[in-house]
Design an enzyme around this catalytic site. Sequence first.
Site, mmCIF file in Angstrom:
data_model
loop_
_atom_site.group_PDB
_atom_site.id
_atom_site.type_symbol
_atom_site.label_atom_id
_atom_site.label_comp_id
_atom_site.label_asym_id
_atom_site.label_seq_id
_atom_site.Cartn_x
_atom_site.Cartn_y
_atom_site.Cartn_z
ATOM 1 N N ASP A 1 6.509 1.112 5.972
ATOM 2 C CA ASP A 1 5.077 0.784 5.994
ATOM 3 C C ASP A 1 4.286 1.763 5.132
ATOM 4 O O ASP A 1 3.795 2.750 5.642
ATOM 5 C CB ASP A 1 4.587 0.810 7.451
ATOM 6 C CG ASP A 1 3.138 0.404 7.594
ATOM 7 O OD1 ASP A 1 2.646 -0.344 6.740
ATOM 8 O OD2 ASP A 1 2.508 0.850 8.570
ATOM 9 N N ASP B 1 -0.470 4.382 0.803
ATOM 10 C CA ASP B 1 -0.924 5.381 1.781
ATOM 11 C C ASP B 1 -0.175 5.178 3.083
ATOM 12 O O ASP B 1 0.370 4.098 3.348
ATOM 13 C CB ASP B 1 -2.440 5.286 1.995
ATOM 14 C CG ASP B 1 -2.849 4.030 2.755
ATOM 15 O OD1 ASP B 1 -2.537 2.932 2.250
ATOM 16 O OD2 ASP B 1 -3.462 4.128 3.828
ATOM 17 N N GLU C 1 -5.176 1.575 3.171
ATOM 18 C CA GLU C 1 -5.001 0.515 4.164
ATOM 19 C C GLU C 1 -4.912 1.065 5.574
ATOM 20 O O GLU C 1 -5.486 0.510 6.513
ATOM 21 C CB GLU C 1 -3.743 -0.294 3.827
ATOM 22 C CG GLU C 1 -3.608 -1.596 4.620
ATOM 23 C CD GLU C 1 -2.960 -1.418 5.985
ATOM 24 O OE1 GLU C 1 -3.139 -2.307 6.837
ATOM 25 O OE2 GLU C 1 -2.298 -0.386 6.216
ATOM 26 N N GLU C 2 -4.197 2.174 5.746
ATOM 27 C CA GLU C 2 -3.989 2.719 7.088
ATOM 28 C C GLU C 2 -5.267 3.280 7.696
ATOM 29 O O GLU C 2 -5.373 3.402 8.921
ATOM 30 C CB GLU C 2 -2.910 3.809 7.065
ATOM 31 C CG GLU C 2 -1.533 3.330 6.631
ATOM 32 C CD GLU C 2 -0.867 2.398 7.636
ATOM 33 O OE1 GLU C 2 -1.522 1.991 8.607
ATOM 34 O OE2 GLU C 2 0.306 2.075 7.432
ATOM 35 N N HIS D 1 4.241 3.710 12.274
ATOM 36 C CA HIS D 1 3.150 4.479 12.899
ATOM 37 C C HIS D 1 3.661 5.469 13.940
ATOM 38 O O HIS D 1 2.860 6.245 14.464
ATOM 39 C CB HIS D 1 2.091 3.571 13.536
ATOM 40 C CG HIS D 1 1.321 2.742 12.559
ATOM 41 N ND1 HIS D 1 0.072 2.234 12.834
ATOM 42 C CD2 HIS D 1 1.613 2.317 11.312
ATOM 43 C CE1 HIS D 1 -0.373 1.539 11.798
ATOM 44 N NE2 HIS D 1 0.563 1.574 10.859
ATOM 45 N N HIS E 1 0.855 -1.194 0.000
ATOM 46 C CA HIS E 1 0.000 0.000 0.000
ATOM 47 C C HIS E 1 0.886 1.236 0.000
ATOM 48 O O HIS E 1 1.975 1.238 0.584
ATOM 49 C CB HIS E 1 -0.986 0.011 1.172
ATOM 50 C CG HIS E 1 -0.373 0.051 2.534
ATOM 51 N ND1 HIS E 1 0.017 1.231 3.155
ATOM 52 C CD2 HIS E 1 -0.075 -0.942 3.413
ATOM 53 C CE1 HIS E 1 0.514 0.953 4.351
ATOM 54 N NE2 HIS E 1 0.480 -0.352 4.540
#
Length: 454
Positions: A123, A92, A156-157, A423, A90
């Site tokens: 990520d 995003d 996705e996030e 994150h 992903h």
Amino acid sequence: MTVHPISETVASLMPRARTELAELVAFQSVADPAVFPKSECEAAAAWVADALRAEDFQDVALLDTPDGTQSVYGYLPGPAGAPTVLLYAHYDVQPPLDESAWLSPPFELTERDGRWFGRGAADCKGGVVMHLLALRALKANGGVPVSVKVIAEGSEEQGTGGLEQYARSHPELLTADTIVIGDTGNFRVGLPTVTSTLRGMTMLRVQLDTLEGNLHSGQFGGAAPDALAAMIQLLASLRAEDGSTTVDGLTDDAAWEGLQYPEEEFRSDAKVLDGVSLIGTGTVADRVWARPAVTVIGIDCPPVIGATPSVQASARAQISLRVPPGADAVEATKLLTAHLHAHTPWGARISVEQVGQGQPFRADLSSPAYTAMADAMRTAYDGQEMQSSGMGGSIPLCNALSELYPEAEILLIGLSEPEAQIHAVNESVSPEELERLSVAEALFLRNYAESKKV
């Protein structure tokens, strides 16, 4: 030790990989238009599409998914009769949080201490680059021996399920014999790992209202029901004194069987302050891979600076509940919602809105694809044997794919090992991991093609 030609090729491509990752990280592709412009996500999607076209992918398309974001699709045909492998990542990313806490700008890839820092570096924009590296290495060493589909998700996030919904409406699009999800990570840098389980997730926003408007705390405080205090009491009901998750009706005693997570390593990875205890009971692996975990990820309340002596009329919070394998996310959502209603104090008016949900996932480690990956990782990691671990995070698409394509084998690998700090502020990727996993993926595709020959 003889260096494998694939390894040599990937090593030669690493400067290009760094340049491309820097370009991709520069897009502020947070899939929330209230935080960053939608145009940033659209630009990132266009970059991925152009990269696929440059590698001779056909049918490259920007898919408009039901949640208002775009996923990028492309197809690279392989030899006649070859199996099809779907590669997922992903583009995003999570918001950068407190940009002042970053040691370098979050959307500027910066090398420091042997790692590349930037939001999405691990990520999962690094996952996009990993797929490209693997395919380029194969093309330079005899060609890609399988048909390849690539899908790069755009939300996705956020957990809003746009690609999941699109896939269910277009089930023929992502059909494949094997699916490689490039969005997890090794248990430790240098330790080749596949992820065998994922926790699911549900996300709720809860609002409490107690008054028609804020009141002077001196004149009315002590009798007027304070919505913020009610919210604090409600949120406290979600955890026991030891920090264990306590949602009425939700089981919290499962045990993890397999690779364990030593407590001292977890404390170091999580950067727990000296003297502060971990929460919950059981092993660390039990707590982060096999059991539910509730987190208050946001709360609306007056900031300290500028606060007035007022009794608050309304309060709002966002709650994330991680759902372990073996539990059902829909049922967990019902239990959490019922718990919130049952534990709201003082008759406060409560409203609950669901804003995201995904089911947990468990992989079949006995499948031929895992044998092919184990052989590939053994070569890429200089003879080390592949390990399997759980992952506390969620990838809702996994369950949709396993339901749509029950015969497909699903493998989960990626760049989000503990040092990556995904994150969080100062997210980073290890270029050595990017290199080794790209080699492993390339060798896997070759091994897998050989295993399917009659």
